[in-house]
Design a protein around this motif. Structure first.
Motif, PDB file in Angstrom:
ATOM      1  N   ALA A   1       0.833  -1.210   0.000  1.00 36.91           N
ATOM      2  CA  ALA A   1       0.000   0.000   0.000  1.00 36.91           C
ATOM      3  C   ALA A   1       0.861   1.250   0.000  1.00 36.91           C
ATOM      4  CB  ALA A   1      -0.914  -0.005   1.222  1.00 36.91           C
ATOM      5  N   THR A   2       0.699   2.066  -1.025  1.00 35.12           N
ATOM      6  CA  THR A   2       1.432   3.332  -1.108  1.00 35.12           C
ATOM      7  C   THR A   2       0.435   4.399  -1.567  1.00 35.12           C
ATOM      8  OG1 THR A   2       1.951   2.939  -3.433  1.00 35.12           O
ATOM      9  CG2 THR A   2       3.594   2.177  -1.836  1.00 35.12           C
ATOM     10  N   THR A   3       0.892   5.627  -1.560  1.00 36.01           N
ATOM     11  CA  THR A   3       0.016   6.703  -2.043  1.00 36.01           C
ATOM     12  C   THR A   3      -0.280   6.494  -3.523  1.00 36.01           C
ATOM     13  OG1 THR A   3       0.950   8.152  -0.400  1.00 36.01           O
ATOM     14  CG2 THR A   3      -0.139   9.218  -2.265  1.00 36.01           C
ATOM     15  N   GLU A   4       0.710   5.995  -4.237  1.00 38.56           N
ATOM     16  CA  GLU A   4       0.497   5.772  -5.666  1.00 38.56           C
ATOM     17  C   GLU A   4      -0.415   4.577  -5.925  1.00 38.56           C
ATOM     18  OE1 GLU A   4       3.141   5.321  -9.711  1.00 38.56           O
ATOM     19  OE2 GLU A   4       4.172   5.350  -7.774  1.00 38.56           O
ATOM     20  N   TYR A   5      -0.281   3.535  -5.079  1.00 38.48           N
ATOM     21  CA  TYR A   5      -1.117   2.326  -5.215  1.00 38.48           C
ATOM     22  C   TYR A   5      -1.861   2.060  -3.903  1.00 38.48           C
ATOM     23  CZ  TYR A   5       1.693   1.576  -9.372  1.00 38.48           C
ATOM     24  OH  TYR A   5       2.313   1.741 -10.579  1.00 38.48           O
ATOM     25  N   PRO A   6      -2.868   2.869  -3.654  1.00 38.22           N
ATOM     26  CA  PRO A   6      -3.597   2.698  -2.389  1.00 38.22           C
ATOM     27  C   PRO A   6      -4.352   1.373  -2.339  1.00 38.22           C
ATOM     28  CG  PRO A   6      -4.675   4.371  -3.754  1.00 38.22           C
ATOM     29  CD  PRO A   6      -3.433   3.957  -4.481  1.00 38.22           C
ATOM     30  N   ALA A   7      -4.518   0.857  -1.143  1.00 33.81           N
ATOM     31  CA  ALA A   7      -5.091  -0.488  -0.956  1.00 33.81           C
ATOM     32  C   ALA A   7      -6.534  -0.392  -0.467  1.00 33.81           C
ATOM     33  CB  ALA A   7      -4.249  -1.239   0.070  1.00 33.81           C
ATOM     34  N   PRO A   8      -7.327  -1.436  -0.754  1.00 33.78           N
ATOM     35  CA  PRO A   8      -8.666  -1.514  -0.153  1.00 33.78           C
ATOM     36  C   PRO A   8      -8.524  -1.808   1.339  1.00 33.78           C
ATOM     37  CG  PRO A   8      -8.146  -3.555  -1.320  1.00 33.78           C
ATOM     38  CD  PRO A   8      -6.994  -2.620  -1.576  1.00 33.78           C
ATOM     39  N   ALA A   9      -9.592  -1.549   2.086  1.00 29.22           N
ATOM     40  CA  ALA A   9      -9.474  -1.705   3.545  1.00 29.22           C
ATOM     41  C   ALA A   9     -10.740  -2.273   4.161  1.00 29.22           C
ATOM     42  CB  ALA A   9      -9.177  -0.346   4.184  1.00 29.22           C
ATOM     43  N   PHE A  10     -10.550  -2.928   5.295  1.00 28.53           N
ATOM     44  CA  PHE A  10     -11.653  -3.279   6.195  1.00 28.53           C
ATOM     45  C   PHE A  10     -11.587  -2.295   7.363  1.00 28.53           C
ATOM     46  CE2 PHE A  10     -10.445  -7.388   4.230  1.00 28.53           C
ATOM     47  CZ  PHE A  10     -11.675  -7.738   3.664  1.00 28.53           C
ATOM     48  N   LEU A  11     -12.720  -1.706   7.662  1.00 27.18           N
ATOM     49  CA  LEU A  11     -12.798  -0.819   8.816  1.00 27.18           C
ATOM     50  C   LEU A  11     -13.800  -1.410   9.796  1.00 27.18           C
ATOM     51  CD1 LEU A  11     -12.520   1.920  10.394  1.00 27.18           C
ATOM     52  CD2 LEU A  11     -14.301   2.839   8.890  1.00 27.18           C
ATOM     53  N   GLY A  12     -13.362  -1.653  11.023  1.00 29.26           N
ATOM     54  CA  GLY A  12     -14.307  -2.227  11.976  1.00 29.26           C
ATOM     55  C   GLY A  12     -13.840  -2.040  13.401  1.00 29.26           C
ATOM     56  N   TYR A  13     -14.800  -1.967  14.292  1.00 34.26           N
ATOM     57  CA  TYR A  13     -14.489  -1.848  15.713  1.00 34.26           C
ATOM     58  C   TYR A  13     -14.051  -3.187  16.277  1.00 34.26           C
ATOM     59  CZ  TYR A  13     -17.177   2.538  16.088  1.00 34.26           C
ATOM     60  OH  TYR A  13     -17.652   3.816  15.975  1.00 34.26           O
ATOM     61  N   ASN A  14     -13.216  -3.104  17.325  1.00 37.34           N
ATOM     62  CA  ASN A  14     -12.938  -4.288  18.127  1.00 37.34           C
ATOM     63  C   ASN A  14     -13.617  -4.128  19.489  1.00 37.34           C
ATOM     64  OD1 ASN A  14     -10.868  -3.033  20.035  1.00 37.34           O
ATOM     65  ND2 ASN A  14      -9.907  -2.630  18.044  1.00 37.34           N
ATOM     66  N   PHE A  15     -13.797  -5.263  20.178  1.00 34.75           N
ATOM     67  CA  PHE A  15     -14.544  -5.298  21.436  1.00 34.75           C
ATOM     68  C   PHE A  15     -13.696  -4.953  22.654  1.00 34.75           C
ATOM     69  CE2 PHE A  15     -17.757  -7.670  19.119  1.00 34.75           C
ATOM     70  CZ  PHE A  15     -18.914  -7.417  19.819  1.00 34.75           C
ATOM     71  N   SER A  16     -12.387  -5.160  22.564  1.00 34.04           N
ATOM     72  CA  SER A  16     -11.605  -5.115  23.816  1.00 34.04           C
ATOM     73  C   SER A  16     -10.310  -4.317  23.722  1.00 34.04           C
ATOM     74  CB  SER A  16     -11.280  -6.547  24.265  1.00 34.04           C
ATOM     75  OG  SER A  16     -12.442  -7.317  24.299  1.00 34.04           O
ATOM     76  N   GLY A  17     -10.194  -3.464  22.705  1.00 30.11           N
ATOM     77  CA  GLY A  17      -8.994  -2.632  22.595  1.00 30.11           C
ATOM     78  C   GLY A  17      -8.065  -3.110  21.485  1.00 30.11           C
ATOM     79  N   ASN A  18      -7.371  -2.149  20.852  1.00 30.92           N
ATOM     80  CA  ASN A  18      -6.487  -2.495  19.719  1.00 30.92           C
ATOM     81  C   ASN A  18      -5.385  -3.468  20.130  1.00 30.92           C
ATOM     82  OD1 ASN A  18      -8.016  -0.604  18.400  1.00 30.92           O
ATOM     83  ND2 ASN A  18      -6.436   1.000  18.407  1.00 30.92           N
TER      84      ASN A  18
END
Ligand code: GCU
Length: 411
Positions: free
Chosen positions: A119-136
């Motif tokens: 993942a770079t600025t030139e080749y940005p990547a798809p992402a999963f965004l989601g909450y966790n239950f108990s902290g990163n």
């Protein structure tokens, strides 16, 4: 005599109510499901052109009657982000960990980003965004992941503990995501709004105020914050392709991901894992957890208007298939687990069947199955669905499906 009887009844009613709760026995017997008719998701709509107006109607109904709509105090609130730590190489160089502090309505949220090396600025990547239950720190066992200072559920002292580093790693398949070129962006949901019935005194509500009977309770607040995080991703994380962000959640957070995907059409894909009652499951089936049970046990999740449908699901002007239909024609994945009967796997599946009408109206295939597929036999249409063996959980098997599904739709 009559007065004495009434006074006694009034004095006893809290006890009776408690005993009703105590006695709650979930029904798992299909033959005992009450007769029900689902509201027709298409109603009077016969062409794709007419769908957006109907969609707005459903969105308002589900908003005002279930999750709560955003009050004026939320309207112009923006999030800002600051780096919390420098990028750190992880998993032998497969990726890097970045942490951001996001400030939102007086709260500090720690956002952890696991970026694939590609993942770079030139080749940005798809992402999963989601909450966790108990902290990163529970998601990945790295000693540099900052411990949240927010109230931590299931901890006697309410505090995050370094002993739990990596404790939920099996729920996240981070290495698999990185190997497949996906970013994981995650944060602790309690950073936004602590998951307790605190009369909305904490988290962002401390600044934004208590919700009225049709206003955003906790699930809608968590969903709203996911949109603010997407804003941050759009403006501050150039290595993520913000047109390819999948919003993900498990269980109560799977209810949240559905409402986030329904309310914010920038989410390109929505994944809801074992979300059950108030999520993907049809409420009228009343199998496993019911509206009465959930609004009694977790009153802060839904707006007060939802209480009127407890033991009265037939009066709901919508059912949960309409929630799924709001996501159409964007890709949507619903997953069940065989032993998660509390979440009513069949009800989760049937919601997909009924939401399919809208996908088809909009010229896409919806879910390519009208009969419940076998165990571990996923179907990946525009709506994806699987029921896997095992319990209420997120497993590597689930992520294998989500990654394949996201690749299919993002390519
Ligand atoms: C409870 C609740 C469910 C919820 C689950 C969870 O079991 O009854 O509705 O999905 O918690 O979030 O883990």
């Amino acid at each position: 005599m009559r007065i004495i009887w009434l006074v006694t009844l009034a004095a006893l009613s809290p006890v009776l109510l408690m005993s009703e709760e105590f006695k709650f026995e979930p029904n798992y017997d299909e033959s005992l499901i009450p007769d029900y008719t689902l509201p027709d998701v298409l109603d009077d709509v016969s062409s794709a052109e007419d769908w957006p107006a109907k969609r707005t109607e459903w969105l308002n109904l589900i908003g005002t009657q279930m999750f709560g709509v955003l009050p004026a105090s939320f309207q112009d609130v923006t999030a800002t982000a600051e780096p919390l730590s420098a990028d750190k190489s992880i998993l032998g160089g497969k990726g890097r960990l970045r942490q951001l502090t996001v400030t939102l309505a007086g709260c500090e949220l720690n956002l952890a980003l696991f970026l694939p090396s590609s993942a770079t600025t030139e080749y940005p990547a798809p992402a999963f965004l989601g909450y966790n239950f108990s902290g990163n720190h529970t998601v990945f066992p790295d000693p540099d992941i900052v411990l949240t200072e927010s109230w931590m559920r299931r901890k006697e002292d309410g505090k995050a503990s370094a002993d739990d580093r990596g404790a939920s790693a099996s729920r996240w398949s981070i290495e698999r995501m990185l190997d497949n070129g996906f970013v994981l962006a995650t944060l602790y949901y309690g950073d936004v709004d602590p998951d307790k019935d605190d009369n909305f005194q904490n988290g962002v509500h401390a600044e934004l105020g208590q919700p009225g009977p049709d206003e955003a309770a906790s699930i809608a607040t968590w969903a709203w914050a996911l949109s603010r995080l997407l804003d941050v991703i759009e403006s501050d994380v150039t290595e993520i392709d913000s047109d390819k962000v999948a919003v993900f959640g498990h269980s109560r957070l799977g209810k949240t991901s559905l409402w986030a995907g329904a309310s914010d059409e920038r989410f390109a894909l929505t994944i809801s894992n074992n979300s059950g009652c108030g999520g993907a499951a049809l409420s009228r089936r009343a199998i496993g957890e019911t509206v009465w049970k959930i609004t009694t046990a977790f009153p802060h999740w839904f707006c007060d208007n939802f209480d009127q449908y407890g033991n009265n699901e037939g009066a709901m002007p919508f059912d949960n298939h309409t929630l799924l239909a709001l996501i159409a024609p964007r890709p949507l994945y619903i997953a069940s687990a065989e032993e998660d009967r509390w979440a009513d796997p069949k009800g989760e599946f049937l919601s997909c069947v009924h939401a399919t009408h809208v996908y088809e109206l909009l010229g896409t295939e919806g879910m390519p199955a009208s009969e419940m597929p076998g165990l571990n036999e996923p179907v990946h249409g525009r709506i994806g669905y699987h029921i896997r063996t095992g319990k209420h959980n997120v497993t590597d098997y689930d992520w294998e499906q989500y990654i394949a599904f996201a690749k299919k739709h993002f390519n």
